[in-house]
Scaffold this active site. Sequence first.
Site, mmCIF file in Angstrom:
data_model
loop_
_atom_site.group_PDB
_atom_site.id
_atom_site.type_symbol
_atom_site.label_atom_id
_atom_site.label_comp_id
_atom_site.label_asym_id
_atom_site.label_seq_id
_atom_site.Cartn_x
_atom_site.Cartn_y
_atom_site.Cartn_z
ATOM 1 N N ILE A 104 0.819 -1.216 0.000
ATOM 2 C CA ILE A 104 0.000 0.000 0.000
ATOM 3 C C ILE A 104 0.854 1.269 0.000
ATOM 4 O O ILE A 104 0.355 2.335 -0.291
ATOM 5 C CB ILE A 104 -0.981 0.017 1.194
ATOM 6 C CG1 ILE A 104 -0.256 0.120 2.545
ATOM 7 C CG2 ILE A 104 -1.866 -1.244 1.177
ATOM 8 C CD1 ILE A 104 -1.180 0.307 3.744
ATOM 9 N N LYS A 105 2.131 1.141 0.338
ATOM 10 C CA LYS A 105 3.064 2.287 0.345
ATOM 11 C C LYS A 105 2.430 3.543 0.925
ATOM 12 O O LYS A 105 2.589 4.634 0.382
ATOM 13 C CB LYS A 105 3.624 2.537 -1.052
ATOM 14 C CG LYS A 105 4.500 1.382 -1.571
ATOM 15 C CD LYS A 105 5.235 1.733 -2.862
ATOM 16 C CE LYS A 105 6.110 0.591 -3.365
ATOM 17 N NZ LYS A 105 5.402 -0.621 -3.764
ATOM 18 N N ARG A 106 1.729 3.420 2.037
ATOM 19 C CA ARG A 106 1.162 4.586 2.681
ATOM 20 C C ARG A 106 2.223 5.273 3.524
ATOM 21 O O ARG A 106 3.280 4.697 3.819
ATOM 22 C CB ARG A 106 -0.027 4.189 3.573
ATOM 23 C CG ARG A 106 -1.182 3.456 2.867
ATOM 24 C CD ARG A 106 -1.834 4.292 1.784
ATOM 25 N NE ARG A 106 -3.111 3.745 1.341
ATOM 26 C CZ ARG A 106 -3.336 3.136 0.179
ATOM 27 N NH1 ARG A 106 -2.360 2.965 -0.701
ATOM 28 N NH2 ARG A 106 -4.559 2.710 -0.137
ATOM 29 N N THR A 140 3.420 -2.181 3.303
ATOM 30 C CA THR A 140 4.598 -1.393 2.956
ATOM 31 C C THR A 140 4.348 0.072 3.314
ATOM 32 O O THR A 140 3.216 0.562 3.235
ATOM 33 C CB THR A 140 4.930 -1.522 1.461
ATOM 34 O OG1 THR A 140 3.766 -1.201 0.692
ATOM 35 C CG2 THR A 140 5.357 -2.946 1.120
ATOM 36 N N ASP B 108 4.064 5.160 -6.294
ATOM 37 C CA ASP B 108 4.626 3.853 -6.568
ATOM 38 C C ASP B 108 5.353 3.976 -7.891
ATOM 39 O O ASP B 108 5.805 5.085 -8.215
ATOM 40 C CB ASP B 108 3.504 2.793 -6.597
ATOM 41 C CG ASP B 108 4.021 1.419 -6.207
ATOM 42 O OD1 ASP B 108 4.797 0.841 -6.991
ATOM 43 O OD2 ASP B 108 3.659 0.933 -5.121
#
Lengths: 305, 305
Positions: A104-106, A140, B108
């Site tokens: 999710i790369k938050r 993530t 991303d």
Amino acid sequence: MIQKLMQKIAETKAPICVGLDPMLSYIPEHILKAAFEQYGETPEGAAEAVWQYNKAIVDAVCDLIPSVKPQIAMYEQFGIHGLIAYEKTVNYCKEKGLIVIGDIKRGDIGSTSTAYAIGHLGEVKIGSKAYRGFDTDFVTVNPYLGTDGVKPFVDVCNEYDRGIFVLVKTSNPSSGEFQDRLIDGRPLYEHVAEKVNEWGAASMDGDYSNVGAVVGATYPEMIRDLRKMMPKICFLVPGYGAQGGTAEDLKYCFDKDGLGAVVNSSRGIITAYKKEQYASFGPEHFADASRQAVIDMISDIQGVL
Amino acid sequence: MIQKLMQKIAETKAPICVGLDPMLSYIPEHILKAAFEQYGETPEGAAEAVWQYNKAIVDAVCDLIPSVKPQIAMYEQFGIHGLIAYEKTVNYCKEKGLIVIGDIKRGDIGSTSTAYAIGHLGEVKIGSKAYRGFDTDFVTVNPYLGTDGVKPFVDVCNEYDRGIFVLVKTSNPSSGEFQDRLIDGRPLYEHVAEKVNEWGAASMDGDYSNVGAVVGATYPEMIRDLRKMMPKICFLVPGYGAQGGTAEDLKYCFDKDGLGAVVNSSRGIITAYKKEQYASFGPEHFADASRQAVIDMISDIQGVL
């Protein structure tokens, strides 16, 4: 949670995760057709196709692997219906005993990062009750905002026995634009790695920390240096297969027991039936092609351990 | 899209956005009670409370302001139902003529960034049809992955006349851990600012670019320097009010016409009824308190222009 992941890797002898990053163009015609017949060419139809596609792949590979990594962007692009398919996929993978890494790369600050952490790793309190939003085991996290952005995730990990992987060095061509720039003689990503050690010390779980690191596989020398710098940190390694990384590039990720890293492959597995090597399976048997691709990937990685 | 935002700012004389970042603890008892009576203490009940709270505030302030900034984490914490409340809020604000900045801080690489961009700014193709996921006008983007992560957003902005704000310098205490570190004698955030100029040149729209920058208000000297470095870049400025920034700190954000920046206040507006200054409105009239807080904020900022 990292200990559970390491145990499952030891059991399966497969330090990998399968990236469930569905694009409509990946999905075989017969699945799309059935979904569109039921729901039309709509977000609901797309979400149904994605879900059926994922389910078939998970059914075909779940006994071979410890974990999956759904990329939430591929679901979010379809709005609410896509996110329902994400939720169904997460829950189904967990029913099948898989550890689920939400890609999710938050990353935000304070109460906002806490909200993300609660929504993906913890429970939200509503009156006298508590609920899980998206029930992933790891997510993530982007480190650009510093400790304020990461610590709320670590706190939630400690409360609910979950984990995170912090972006340290990504595998894309332009990752060097900022990540490789030298600060006091060392690249930014090493400074991030140092912070990951610090954050990780607050969440040890067996030999490793529940705070892991994303380390791109296309840079083997960097992996070796980062492995030395971060002995207690598990690596999530993208870039195997479709992004150009090879098993040989990966050998430095692992400790002497073949643990300490989980290597992701997305397209290499989920679109295997489109590759010449697995074309004989045919689109109808796309999930069997994915299973064979998983077997081959495990064997490839075991070869360098 | 940035031109439309600047026009609306000129019309309203209000270079601000109201941050719709609802926490359950912010919402007056009578709204919570009604929502829980209807749906129980469930994510659906929480989402209903959030939506009714937002709607009342938007109704009370929409004629005064050009834009709102919902923080998606505050909705995502409730899972799917929360995201439905996000979607309803976005759509309602647009019906009311507001420009909507989705504070999503996504980022991303390659096709994954494209998926986020499509889902929040563009349209997703499903068979022969195309659909909007979340219909925001701008979103915030994290730059840690470099051009690979940002360019897909810029491409979608150009196709659909939308915009982004890239995190350059955030307003949180630990933002300096990485953002302030010196690279070739200049802080990382200035290197990011340079890239924002480069990315922004590919999406000019009137005097400003559709690629803007998030610049924290708690650092006035940095704002002055960044304003000089990025003359064509609109600033999204968090940190006014609750995070400690004052109007005086903000004067360097603006150009000579009082344009080129949009200042956000979240808690300062949406929880105004809880502050001593506006307590006389009472919880029943929380939205009127928010309206008065908006009027006061606009006047405060106009004082330094």
